[in-house]
Every structure is written in C-alpha cells, then in structure tokens.
Write a protein that holds these residues in place. Structure first.
Motif, mmCIF file in Angstrom:
data_model
loop_
_atom_site.group_PDB
_atom_site.id
_atom_site.type_symbol
_atom_site.label_atom_id
_atom_site.label_comp_id
_atom_site.label_asym_id
_atom_site.label_seq_id
_atom_site.Cartn_x
_atom_site.Cartn_y
_atom_site.Cartn_z
ATOM 1 N N LEU A 366 0.844 -1.231 0.114
ATOM 2 C CA LEU A 366 0.109 0.156 0.080
ATOM 3 C C LEU A 366 0.851 1.039 0.003
ATOM 4 O O LEU A 366 1.525 1.396 0.923
ATOM 5 N N ASP A 367 0.940 2.134 -1.127
ATOM 6 C CA ASP A 367 1.468 3.245 -1.304
ATOM 7 C C ASP A 367 1.090 4.376 -0.342
ATOM 8 O O ASP A 367 0.211 4.242 0.411
ATOM 9 N N ASP A 368 1.393 5.521 -1.134
ATOM 10 C CA ASP A 368 0.874 6.946 -0.325
ATOM 11 C C ASP A 368 -0.695 6.996 -0.276
ATOM 12 O O ASP A 368 -1.282 6.269 -1.208
ATOM 13 N N GLY A 369 -0.970 7.810 1.009
ATOM 14 C CA GLY A 369 -2.220 8.184 1.022
ATOM 15 C C GLY A 369 -3.228 7.383 2.018
ATOM 16 O O GLY A 369 -4.460 7.834 2.201
ATOM 17 N N LEU A 411 4.113 -1.452 3.547
ATOM 18 C CA LEU A 411 3.556 0.031 3.664
ATOM 19 C C LEU A 411 4.480 0.966 3.249
ATOM 20 O O LEU A 411 5.761 0.890 3.504
ATOM 21 N N TRP A 412 4.015 2.242 2.591
ATOM 22 C CA TRP A 412 4.577 3.370 2.488
ATOM 23 C C TRP A 412 4.732 4.314 3.601
ATOM 24 O O TRP A 412 3.838 4.532 3.981
ATOM 25 N N PHE A 413 5.888 4.838 3.597
ATOM 26 C CA PHE A 413 6.074 5.999 4.531
ATOM 27 C C PHE A 413 6.999 6.942 3.735
ATOM 28 O O PHE A 413 7.810 6.861 3.183
ATOM 29 N N GLY A 443 8.110 22.218 -1.265
ATOM 30 C CA GLY A 443 8.192 21.128 -2.385
ATOM 31 C C GLY A 443 7.445 20.187 -2.209
ATOM 32 O O GLY A 443 7.248 19.594 -1.452
ATOM 33 N N ARG A 444 6.543 20.004 -3.505
ATOM 34 C CA ARG A 444 5.430 19.249 -3.238
ATOM 35 C C ARG A 444 4.578 19.314 -2.213
ATOM 36 O O ARG A 444 3.921 18.351 -1.375
ATOM 37 N N HIS A 445 4.430 20.561 -1.969
ATOM 38 C CA HIS A 445 3.579 21.063 -0.838
ATOM 39 C C HIS A 445 3.918 20.705 0.608
ATOM 40 O O HIS A 445 3.146 20.452 1.592
ATOM 41 N N ILE A 476 8.813 -2.005 4.025
ATOM 42 C CA ILE A 476 8.595 -0.745 4.195
ATOM 43 C C ILE A 476 9.002 -0.024 2.794
ATOM 44 O O ILE A 476 10.097 -0.310 2.593
ATOM 45 N N LYS A 477 8.427 0.667 2.038
ATOM 46 C CA LYS A 477 8.977 1.441 1.153
ATOM 47 C C LYS A 477 9.238 3.186 1.510
ATOM 48 O O LYS A 477 8.164 3.591 2.266
ATOM 49 N N TRP A 478 10.447 3.324 1.746
ATOM 50 C CA TRP A 478 10.410 4.771 2.419
ATOM 51 C C TRP A 478 10.570 5.893 1.500
ATOM 52 O O TRP A 478 11.901 5.773 0.962
ATOM 53 N N ASP A 479 9.967 6.605 1.360
ATOM 54 C CA ASP A 479 10.095 7.383 0.164
ATOM 55 C C ASP A 479 10.650 8.904 0.683
ATOM 56 O O ASP A 479 10.793 9.092 1.739
ATOM 57 N N MET A 480 10.991 10.001 -0.181
ATOM 58 C CA MET A 480 11.617 11.147 0.220
ATOM 59 C C MET A 480 11.325 11.958 -0.924
ATOM 60 O O MET A 480 12.222 11.865 -1.907
ATOM 61 N N ASN A 481 10.750 12.923 -0.952
ATOM 62 C CA ASN A 481 10.136 13.607 -2.412
ATOM 63 C C ASN A 481 10.340 15.205 -2.347
ATOM 64 O O ASN A 481 9.689 15.674 -3.187
ATOM 65 N N ARG A 482 11.423 15.575 -1.556
ATOM 66 C CA ARG A 482 11.821 16.817 -2.031
ATOM 67 C C ARG A 482 13.248 17.290 -1.473
ATOM 68 O O ARG A 482 13.671 16.378 -0.622
ATOM 69 N N SER A 526 14.384 1.818 -0.429
ATOM 70 C CA SER A 526 14.114 3.100 -0.430
ATOM 71 C C SER A 526 13.823 3.648 -1.621
ATOM 72 O O SER A 526 13.858 3.084 -2.558
ATOM 73 N N CYS A 527 13.495 5.063 -1.600
ATOM 74 C CA CYS A 527 12.820 5.870 -2.888
ATOM 75 C C CYS A 527 13.029 7.238 -2.445
ATOM 76 O O CYS A 527 12.834 7.608 -1.287
ATOM 77 N N ALA A 528 13.010 7.939 -3.413
ATOM 78 C CA ALA A 528 13.195 9.400 -3.420
ATOM 79 C C ALA A 528 12.652 9.821 -4.654
ATOM 80 O O ALA A 528 13.363 10.220 -5.558
ATOM 81 N N SER A 529 11.198 10.019 -4.854
ATOM 82 C CA SER A 529 10.385 10.369 -5.872
ATOM 83 C C SER A 529 11.389 9.478 -7.307
ATOM 84 O O SER A 529 11.888 9.992 -8.239
ATOM 85 N N GLY A 530 11.365 8.324 -6.832
ATOM 86 C CA GLY A 530 12.100 7.177 -7.703
ATOM 87 C C GLY A 530 13.583 7.291 -7.214
ATOM 88 O O GLY A 530 13.817 6.915 -6.197
ATOM 89 N N GLY A 531 14.502 7.591 -8.140
ATOM 90 C CA GLY A 531 16.057 7.170 -7.774
ATOM 91 C C GLY A 531 16.542 8.478 -7.539
ATOM 92 O O GLY A 531 17.879 8.814 -7.769
ATOM 93 N N ALA A 545 15.979 -0.283 -3.965
ATOM 94 C CA ALA A 545 15.894 1.098 -4.020
ATOM 95 C C ALA A 545 14.794 1.110 -5.303
ATOM 96 O O ALA A 545 15.054 0.383 -6.255
ATOM 97 N N TRP A 546 13.785 2.042 -5.205
ATOM 98 C CA TRP A 546 12.898 2.186 -6.485
ATOM 99 C C TRP A 546 13.887 2.899 -7.309
ATOM 100 O O TRP A 546 14.203 4.068 -6.993
ATOM 101 N N ALA A 547 14.246 2.347 -8.481
ATOM 102 C CA ALA A 547 15.156 3.151 -9.150
ATOM 103 C C ALA A 547 14.773 4.180 -10.008
ATOM 104 O O ALA A 547 15.480 5.266 -10.240
ATOM 105 N N SER A 548 13.383 4.359 -10.266
ATOM 106 C CA SER A 548 12.767 5.567 -10.887
ATOM 107 C C SER A 548 11.409 5.574 -11.067
ATOM 108 O O SER A 548 10.877 4.678 -11.007
ATOM 109 N N ASP A 549 10.874 6.859 -11.055
ATOM 110 C CA ASP A 549 9.481 6.808 -11.266
ATOM 111 C C ASP A 549 8.840 6.612 -12.497
ATOM 112 O O ASP A 549 7.950 6.505 -12.864
ATOM 113 N N ASP A 550 9.967 6.521 -13.429
ATOM 114 C CA ASP A 550 9.462 6.133 -15.000
ATOM 115 C C ASP A 550 9.546 4.553 -15.146
ATOM 116 O O ASP A 550 10.756 3.953 -15.126
HETATM 117 C C1 DGJ Z 1 7.194 8.904 -5.405
HETATM 118 C C2 DGJ Z 1 7.485 7.640 -5.570
HETATM 119 O O1 DGJ Z 1 8.753 7.383 -6.370
HETATM 120 C C3 DGJ Z 1 6.278 6.769 -6.149
HETATM 121 O O2 DGJ Z 1 6.657 5.500 -6.432
HETATM 122 C C4 DGJ Z 1 5.327 7.057 -5.197
HETATM 123 O O3 DGJ Z 1 5.474 6.171 -3.884
HETATM 124 C C5 DGJ Z 1 4.864 8.392 -4.906
HETATM 125 N N1 DGJ Z 1 6.085 9.003 -4.415
HETATM 126 C C6 DGJ Z 1 3.957 8.595 -3.534
HETATM 127 O O4 DGJ Z 1 3.660 9.800 -3.338
#
Ligand code: DGJ
Length: 745
Positions: A366-369, A411-413, A443-445, A476-482, A526-531, A545-550
């Motif tokens: 289960l990802d974000d949300g 689970l996503w965090f 950044g991304r609100h 755990i998918k550990w994201d970091m988006n900014r 690990s993940c940071a908006s993909g790679g 690590a999630w290599a890319s959002d593409d």
């Molecule tokens: C960026 C990640 O790379 C995506 O896979 C997804 O988890 C979104 N964030 C969710 O906000």
C-alpha cells in the motif's frame, strides 16, 4: 592480500591479486602517493616514483630543495597554501582566520578486518581475514589536529575503501570547511570520465567525456544524493571497454551533499576528490571532538568496465547491504501507486491483492495516501495514523486481510517530511528546516523535518515503530520527495549551521538503523521520487531502492543500464506498469515490460483486474519465470552486452556463480524494414561447456559451446520481419527476447 611497511624507505605497499597501492612519507613529512594500479612486485624502495624533477622559476619549493614542490608531488590528502595550488582534500579554519594546515606523519597501525565507522554506513567484513586496514596518523603541529587516514584493502577484487577522521587534540576550536573522503593523485590524464546524470524520471544516464586540463565535477547541494547526479564516477583509459582495459570506479557511501571532481593540472596529472560537498559545509571541532568522513570506495580493474561493475556488485550486495534480506530472493510485489494513486478504499485494495495473489504475487504494498488527512499530496504527511474512513480496520485490519489471502503486506512511509496541513506541523511548526525570518519554500506542498534534532527523529521513530509492532508489516517503502532549501536548524547555534546538511543525513541513518535493528525481518526499499537517493549509503540499510518513477520499459533500459555500472541487480526496484505508460504515454508489449523488469527486484505497479484474460495468463507465466530465475538474476554475475546509449539494441545477461546457468535479455527499441543481420556475443560463460540455449516463450533451442556463444554469438537476426516467417509473428517496435542457457552434462 597484504599491507607492508618499509621502515627505512617509509613506504607502504597495500596489495592483493589484482592491485597495488603504494604510498610513502615525503621529505616534509606529508604522505605521498606513488602508485595505484595493477599488482606489481613488492620492493623495499619505490622512491623513484616520486619523480622529483628540478623545475626553475615558477616552482615553489620546500626548504630550498628545488626538486621538491608540493605542486608537482602526488599526495594522499593534499593541502592548500603550502606550495600546492590544486583544490585540496582538507581545509581547516582556525581562530586567527588562517586555513593553512600541514599534516605530518606520526605513525600507523595495521588492523585485521575493518573497523566500523561510527554513525555512518560503510562496507564491512564478516571474518577478519577478508580485509586488512591501514590507519595512518598525521598531525598538524600548530593546531594539534590529528588526521587518521583509513585504507581497507579486501582480499578479493581491486577494492580500496578509504575515509578520514579528524580529532582535535589541540587547545582551540576549529572549523572543518572541507574534509574529503578520498584524494587520489594520478600521474597522467589519459582518461575518459564517466558520470551518471539525469533528472526525475530519467536517472543515471551514462555521459562520457575526455578528461581535460581544468576541473570536471559532478555534485549535489540539494541535501540528497539526487536524481541529477550520482555519487559515482569512473575514470577509464580511452581504449578500455566493457571487457578489457584499465578502469577505476569511485563511489561514495553517502546520501547527502557530495562532490566528485577530477582536476587535471598543467603538468597533466589528475587529482580526484570525492566526499561531502565543501559548499556550505562548516563543522565545528571543539578540543577533544572528532569528525569522521563518509567512506569512499575505489575499485581498480584492468579487465574493463564489466569487471569493475561486478566487483562493486559483489561488494555492495554482500558487504554493504546487510541483514535478513541481503542474500534472500526478493518477493514479487504488487504496489497500488500507479493502480489507484490516492483513489482507493480498503475493499478496492483487497480486490487488487486478490487478483495479484491469483497470479502468484507474494507481497502487496500500500503506497501513499493511507494516513492522517491525506486525500491528495497537499495534506497529512507527518500524521502516521491510519485514515479510518478509508481503512476501517486500520493498517492492522488491512494487513490481516492481505495475510489471510496468503500474501505479505507492505506499507509506504515518507518519514522525513511534513505537510503544513497536518497535526504534526500544527503541534511543532519549529520542527522543520527553515531559516528564521525567511520564507520557507515548499516542495510538493511539504516541508523537510529537521532530522538533525534528536527529538524529531525520536518522535518519528515512535510513530513508525508502533505500526511495525502493531500490524503484520513485512516491507516498508521509505520515500523522500523533495530536496532541502532554506537549510537551517533551530536546534543548533549560529556557528554550527554549516553542520545541518550532514547532521540531517546522520539523523536519517539513525532512524534507519533503529528501525532495521528493531524489526530485522522487515524488507526496506528506499525511494526518493524514484531514484533521487539511489546511493550506497542507503543500500547499507535498505537492500533495494525504487530506481525511478519512470516505469516505461524503454526508458528503463537506460536507467537500469546506467545504474548497473555501480549497483547490483538485487538493489534495482523495477516493476511492470500499464500502457499507455503514465510517464511517457508509450505503448510497449507486456512481455517487454516484464523482460526489462526481470533484471531487478520485479513486481507490478498496476491493477491486475484491468488486464484481459490473455494478459493475465502472460502475467502468471512471467511470475513463474521470475520465481524460477530470480535467485540467478538477483545474485549472479551481471554482464552488459549492448548499450542503449549507443545502439538501438540493448542487451545484458546474468551468469550463475558456477557458470552453468545464464539468462540473457535482448531489447530492440525501434523496428526497421529489411534489417541487417545481427548477432549477440555473450560473456561470462565457460568456454568448454556446452549450453542448451532456449528462447524463453518459444520452441526453438540449440546446443552450443561457451566459446561459440561468446565469440560467434547468438544469431539474433530477425527472421520474422520477412514474408513467410514461420511463426507468422511480426517483430515490432519495443520488441524483446529472453534467452536461457543451461550447461549440459
Ligand atoms: C514518489 C515515489 O517514487 C512513487 O513511487 C510513489 O510512492 C509516490 N512518491 C507517492 O507519493
């Protein structure tokens, strides 16, 4: 493997089967670099490699000896301001405003194995016989600062791990304003420089250029290692290629601001520097305090880029990654992000999971949300409590339902972030990184939490640990988006603000460390908006690590090919997604999407309920295939065969350790009319073994010797494009093939 010291000539020789690294104490007491390259015989004296040349007029000399000028001397940890005018490895700002230092040799120790670097990720040994470490102590007499340079040589592979530690044994506080992990002076500049650059959704694209006089560098000052550049560069001889020639890879085990630089001076020598970016870095060292730099790893290969990569892969897969999942085949997962984005209910998720289970998927993520008030990306980050409107049974309830299906639950965090619209922010507006009196950019609100502060890390740990203890969470998918802006911590005084970027990353590492220690069987990705943080630092805690959002298969060819120069297949998060693809709107065949994703951790990023029956049959077969071959693909030896940066065809293969099995991936981007003949020469096989070669999904097979496959090659000429093709299937754009080889007898 050995580390030898000659007392008379004050020379160190570190060597193993593949390489030699030679240093000596210079006439001024500094440590000089004499040789790094293919293993050479040991001798007592290598002083001729100091190349002391009489240079007149423009030379600045030491003690009137006009054959000795630091400017023309290769050094282990260059300092500026005492006749060397290149960029230095170190700079220490002292109370009187001076930044000159003069580190002279005081002694050394040779240790079995490899000491831990406190608070930092680093390569390690399991048995002390796997490596030896040289710790050379130097001291700046005026300030009393002691510098310890650590060199670990591993028994296997041309690997040298380096770092530096500063200990203030003086009486006054100083500020480190530059403390690189590695400085390497090479005697010439006959190299090509390889870097792995990009942006969000096109990470780690290979760029090559010739080294030239002046400075070439890649870096990040964003607070994360970044999508834009990777803390990894390669110098290779212009004639070196995948299979032969001299190559040195430089990798930094770090996830924050970094600088990787090569400076070619007018004498055509090359200085490589790698470490924390000096820009904005200012670390106060009080008497009695110490500072440890991150680790840098150099790999020397005289057998080309492929051998260098496999050396990094083995090291990072087995002696950087750790824990329960290190050597285990990775679960095939279904992540709901591209399936639903924020639009889900518990029942919808369970429906997706049910279909996934039917197909053979092992883990539902289960990802974000799912938390706080998060119904889009404007709110909720920081409030790590389940949204009961969406998940009436909470996370524990959903996890139970998934487990009841016979699957694991993940689970996503995004632990490091907070939205202004969140209870956490309302309660602790001072917990974010922001500069007093200034606008705090979003950044991304969202804002970045101040992980340099212990109470912030503690609070997030408590929230996450509660979930992990209270629900059946296996991943755990550990994201970091900014990235970080307006970097400033309210927890530190003015003269320590230059420490915030590094202290932030130390906080991230600490949270990872506490969670992975408390929940050792949970798989972290690990993940940071993909790679955006695909680096060795995080690999120490999260083995993938999630290599890319593409997720487009064609885009992924370049991303995964570029990533493979340093990082093992087992670390590359790669999934099959829907078409038209959500990032580039391209339509690619389902089999090609899987054929690319197999060379990673493998999973699906879609709602399988939306596929046709015929497609579901394909998915079931794909999962069967991956379950059969993932051990080989994720833990075998990886060979690049044809580059997407040069050709229309990309190809790579993985060979088992005993060389009895291999899987080959072949991908053609665009189709053409009346295409030329084509062959694919394989690699890594045993010449004298005969292999049964099957094209996966087709009847055809044949038996060939390893030497045939590696020299004559597999015939990949496309017989399907001409009239009368036997199976009447036409080739197409974005076509791909998988070949499986098994040794006979
Ligand atoms: C960026 C990640 O790379 C995506 O896979 C997804 O988890 C979104 N964030 C969710 O906000």
């Amino acid at each position: 493997m050995s580390i030898l010291f000659n007392e008379r000539t004050q020379t160190f020789h570190l060597y193993n089967e593949e390489m030699s690294y030679i240093m000596a104490v210079l006439p001024n007491g500094h440590l000089g670099q004499l040789y790094f390259g293919k293993r050479i015989h040991h001798k007592e004296d290598f002083s001729y490699l100091q190349e002391r040349v009489h240079r007149s007029m423009t030379s600045y000399v030491y003690d009137d000896d006009d054959t000795f000028s630091l400017e023309h001397t290769r050094q282990e940890y260059g300092v500026y301001g005492t006749t060397d005018f290149r960029h230095p490895a170190v700079s220490i700002l002292q109370k009187n405003g001076s930044a000159i230092s003069d580190f002279v040799y005081r002694g050394h120790e040779i240790l079995q194995g490899k000491p831990k670097l406190s608070g930092l990720p680093a390569t390690y040994t399991e048995d002390p016989g796997e490596a030896e470490t040289l710790a050379v102590k130097l001291q700046d007499p005026l300030t009393g600062i002691v510098l310890t340079l650590l060199y670990t040589i591993f028994a296997e592979g041309g690997i040298l791990a380096r770092s530096a530690e500063f200990q203030n044994e003086g009486k006054e506080a100083v500020h480190l304003t530059r403390a690189m992990s590695l400085c390497l002076d090479l005697p010439d500049c006959e190299y090509e420089w390889l870097q792995f650059s990009g942006a969000w959704a096109r990470e780690r694209h290979l760029k090559v250029r010739r080294l030239e006089q002046g400075i070439q560098a890649v870096d990040s000052i964003r607070g994360n290692s970044s999508h834009e550049q990777n803390p990894f560069i390669v110098l290779k001889r212009p004639t070196a290629d995948e299979t032969q020639g001299e190559v040195i890879g430089f990798s930094l085990v770090y996830s924050g601001n970094f600088l990787a630089q090569a400076q070619v001076d007018t004498q055509d020598t090359t200085r490589v520097l790698l470490g924390i970016h000096p820009f904005g870095f200012r670390w106060k060292l009080e008497p009695g305090e110490s500072f440890q730099t991150p680790e840098a790893v150099m790999v020397y290969s005289h057998r080309g880029l492929g051998h260098m990569s496999r050396t990094f892969h083995r090291l990072y897969r087995t002696r950087l990654a750790r824990g329960y999942w290190r050597d285990r085949e990775r679960p095939i997962l279904n992540n709901n992000w591209e399936a639903t984005y924020f639009d889900f209910t518990e029942d919808r998720l369970v429906k997706i999971a049910e279909k996934a289970k039917e197909c053979g998927v092992e883990l539902f993520v289960l990802d974000d949300g799912w938390f706080g008030g998060r119904r889009n990306d404007h709110a909720g980050l920081g409030d790590w409590t389940a949204n009961k409107d969406l998940l009436p049974g909470g996370i524990a309830g959903l996890a139970d339902r998934i487990e009841a299906l016979g699957m694991k639950f993940g689970l996503w965090f995004e632990p490091e972030m907070v939205n202004p619209d969140s209870d956490l922010y309302r309660a602790h507006p001072d917990w974010i990184l922001r500069t007093p009196g200034r606008h705090a950019s979003l950044g991304r609100h969202q804002h970045v939490l101040d992980f340099s502060r212990r109470e912030v890390v503690d609070a997030i740990y408590e929230m996450m640990a509660k979930f992990l203890a209270g629900a059946k969470i296996s991943y755990i998918k550990w994201d970091m988006n900014r990235s970080i802006t307006e970097c400033y911590s309210e927890g530190l005084p003015a003269d320590r603000q230059g420490e915030v970027f590094h202290r932030y990353i130390l906080g991230v590492y600490e949270l990872y460390d506490r969670l992975t220690s408390a929940f050792p069987e949970v798989l972290f990705e690990s993940c940071a908006s993909g790679g955006g943080r695909f680096d060795p630092g995080l690999l120490y805690y999260a083995p993938q690590a999630w290599a890319s959002d593409d997720s487009d298969a064609v885009e992924r060819l370049k991303i995964q090919y570029g990533t493979s120069f340093c990082y093992p297949v087992s670390s590359i998060g790669s999934h099959v997604s829907v078409t038209p693809n959500h990032q580039v709107y391209r339509n690619t065949p389902l089999y090609t999407r899987a054929n690319v994703a197999y060379f990673g951790t493998f999973g699906y990023e879609l709602d399988l309920n939306k596929l046709t029956e015929e497609e579901i049959a394909q998915v079931k077969e794909q999962i069967r295939f991956m379950k059969r071959y993932r051990g080989l693909i994720q833990f075998g030896d990886f060979y690049r065969l044809s580059s997407p940066f040069e050709k229309n065809v990309t190809a790579w293969m993985v060979v088992s350790g005993d060389k009895r099995e291999a899987v080959v991936g072949w991908y053609k981007v665009l189709n053409g009319a009346n295409m030329p003949l084509s062959r694919l020469r394989l690699n890594g096989l045993e010449e004298s073994l005969s292999y049964k070669l099957c094209e996966y999904g087709r009847e055809s097979s044949g038996v060939y010797y390893g030497d045939e496959l590696m020299n004559a090659g597999i015939v990949t000429t496309d017989t399907r494009i001409v009239d009368g093709a036997l199976d009447k299937k036409h080739s197409c754009d974005f076509d791909s093939r998988i070949f499986v080889l098994k040794a006979e007898g």
